[in-house]
Design an enzyme around this catalytic site. Structure first.
Site, PDB file in Angstrom:
ATOM      1  N   ASP A 251       4.069  -0.233  12.196  1.00 18.03           N
ATOM      2  CA  ASP A 251       3.023   0.708  12.586  1.00 18.03           C
ATOM      3  C   ASP A 251       3.663   2.063  12.916  1.00 18.03           C
ATOM      4  O   ASP A 251       4.533   2.128  13.801  1.00 18.03           O
ATOM      5  CB  ASP A 251       2.264   0.175  13.804  1.00 18.03           C
ATOM      6  CG  ASP A 251       1.095   1.067  14.188  1.00 18.03           C
ATOM      7  OD1 ASP A 251       0.404   1.542  13.274  1.00 18.03           O
ATOM      8  OD2 ASP A 251       0.877   1.281  15.395  1.00 18.03           O
TER       9      ASP A 251
ATOM     10  N   TYR B 291       0.827  -1.211   0.000  1.00 19.61           N
ATOM     11  CA  TYR B 291       0.000   0.000   0.000  1.00 19.61           C
ATOM     12  C   TYR B 291       0.864   1.264   0.000  1.00 19.61           C
ATOM     13  O   TYR B 291       0.678   2.158  -0.828  1.00 19.61           O
ATOM     14  CB  TYR B 291      -0.919  -0.011   1.219  1.00 19.61           C
ATOM     15  CG  TYR B 291      -1.903   1.136   1.266  1.00 19.61           C
ATOM     16  CD1 TYR B 291      -2.908   1.266   0.312  1.00 19.61           C
ATOM     17  CD2 TYR B 291      -1.827   2.095   2.271  1.00 19.61           C
ATOM     18  CE1 TYR B 291      -3.816   2.322   0.357  1.00 19.61           C
ATOM     19  CE2 TYR B 291      -2.732   3.143   2.331  1.00 19.61           C
ATOM     20  CZ  TYR B 291      -3.717   3.253   1.369  1.00 19.61           C
ATOM     21  OH  TYR B 291      -4.614   4.308   1.417  1.00 19.61           O
TER      22      TYR B 291
END
Length: 439
Positions: free
Chosen positions: A388, A262
């Site tokens: 993250d 992504y």
């Protein structure tokens, strides 16, 4: 032998001694000119023309006022509407797009005020998704004709079904990885799974959507001369070493991580857009979208806001990954749609950060959700996911300056609207059954 009875026309020749005398020129005289004008009543027609012109501009046409800040001219009726609703022209310029439309004023003063804006034919890829469906609502409301292109991987027909039967709305089930032929004025390219749960489900497909899908839509824009807007993401900054993030920051992305399908996919899509702009003259616009929430979000998509809201409504512990001190910035979907439309209709390529600079830790967000839904809700800690980002906050100075845009809806105002939508979708059937039993 010629007959003697024929009559011959006699040609009279002017004697060489005859001379031509021109008419003597008259000398100009003010008295003689005035007598001529009065005799022919010319002064009457001159005065009549002056009176008609004065009446037309002073009575029949509305008075116009110029707004120096935007270069826009406001007609009498429009100016009255603006001042009655906003108090001043400058306050109007800062108002949301929808409120400007209600005052019959074109944004930015690009369309001559008082004239009806030309309706556009627009395609929205991913238009049945969360953000796309809200964008379609606004475009239809504005008077444009919209074609939604969606393969319904994350999109839902329910998001746009209220437009079924509208002659200005069309929907095509299509995957942008395959070529598409349409004739439109603008292309909003939103098609791509945007949540970790969805884009990690098939990472190769995510890459193809970002690269091949973007290539197909840019090729379409080039062929038909349409303006193209790419919805990129704040994920292009990766786990940023700069805080807050400006558009000039190049990012800190793991190119081989589980999120790179992504992150790097969107970075490549931006590269393609700029190459088409520089090399083929395509009018492109690039928006980097930060965390967005609101009605119609996928309930179990793995994003923190939808996770917290769904878990709190179901009386489940809210899952916090890591220590909960990582930060995010949350913007309401209506603010994002406003920014996308301003970017598309403006004259700046971008990229532009579109997000809310209000920064919350995951624990602070959990407290807000508890306050709105259930004060007794609990928190459950789990190991953090790979790659993250620890911090995420947009610098929106560029959008403020060049687009005149900034988010208006605070989290505590927008979150209840999302909660109401989630409650209906999670418990709607059960509530209907209860109502039936009570009857």
């Amino acid at each position: 032998m010629m007959s003697g009875g024929l009559n011959h026309r006699r040609v009279e020749v002017m004697q060489e001694t005859a001379s031509y005398t021109p008419k003597p020129a008259k000398q100009w005289s003010l008295r003689r000119t005035a007598e001529y004008v009065m005799r022919e009543q010319r002064i009457f027609f001159v005065l009549l023309g002056v009176v008609i012109t004065s009446v037309f501009f002073l009575v029949l046409q509305p008075a116009y006022r110029h707004d120096e800040s935007s270069g826009a001219y406001l007609g009498g009726e429009e100016l009255y509407n603006v001042e009655a609703k906003f108090g001043s022209v400058r306050a109007f310029e800062k108002a949301p797009y929808r409120m400007q439309q209600s005052a019959v004023i074109s944004p930015g003063g690009k369309i001559p005020l008082g004239l009806q804006r030309k309706a556009l034919r627009i395609v929205v890829t991913g238009g049945a998704g969360f953000v796309g469906s809200h964008l379609v609502d606004r475009l239809i409301e504005r008077g444009d004709s919209v074609i939604v292109v969606d393969n319904f991987f994350t999109g839902r027909k329910e998001n746009v079904q209220h437009h079924f039967g509208n002659p200005r709305f069309e929907m095509i089930r299509h995957d942008v990885v395959e070529p598409l032929m349409l004739e439109v004025d603008q292309i909003y390219h939103l098609a791509c799974p945007a949540s970790p749960v969805h884009y990690k489900f098939n990472p190769v497909k995510t890459i193809k959507t970002n690269v091949v899908g973007t290539l197909n839509m840019l090729g379409l824009a080039k062929r038909i001369g349409a303006r193209f807007l790419l919805t990129s993401t704040s994920e292009v900054y990766g786990d940023p070493l700069e805080h807050p993030q400006k558009e000039t920051y190049w990012g800190n992305v793991n190119p081989i991580g589980v999120r790179s399908c992504y992150d790097e996919g969107k970075r490549t899509a931006e590269t393609l857009a700029m190459d088409y702009h520089r090399g083929a003259g395509v009018q492109v616009r690039i928006a980097r979208i930060f965390n967005t929430y609101g009605p119609r979000m996928c309930i179990d998509d793995g994003r923190v806001v939808s996770n917290f809201v769904a878990q709190a409504l179901r009386k489940e512990p809210m899952t916090v990954y890591g220590d909960g001190k990582q930060t995010r910035s949350f913007q309401y979907v209506a603010d994002l749609v406003e920014g996308l439309m301003r970017l598309m209709d403006g004259e700046h390529v971008g990229p532009f950060n579109l997000g809310n600079p209000g920064e919350f830790t995951m624990l602070e967000l959990a407290e807000v959700v508890k306050e709105v839904i259930d004060p007794s809700a609990t928190i459950e800690y789990k190991e953090n996911t790979s790659d993250d980002p620890h911090k995420r906050k947009p610098d929106i100075s560029k959008a403020k300056e060049l687009l005149g845009w900034e988010p208006k809806v605070p989290l505590k105002e927008g979150l209840p609207k999302m909660v109401e939508d989630f409650r209906k979708r999670i418990f709607g059937d059960h509530e209907e059954e209860k109502e039936t039993l009570n009857e």
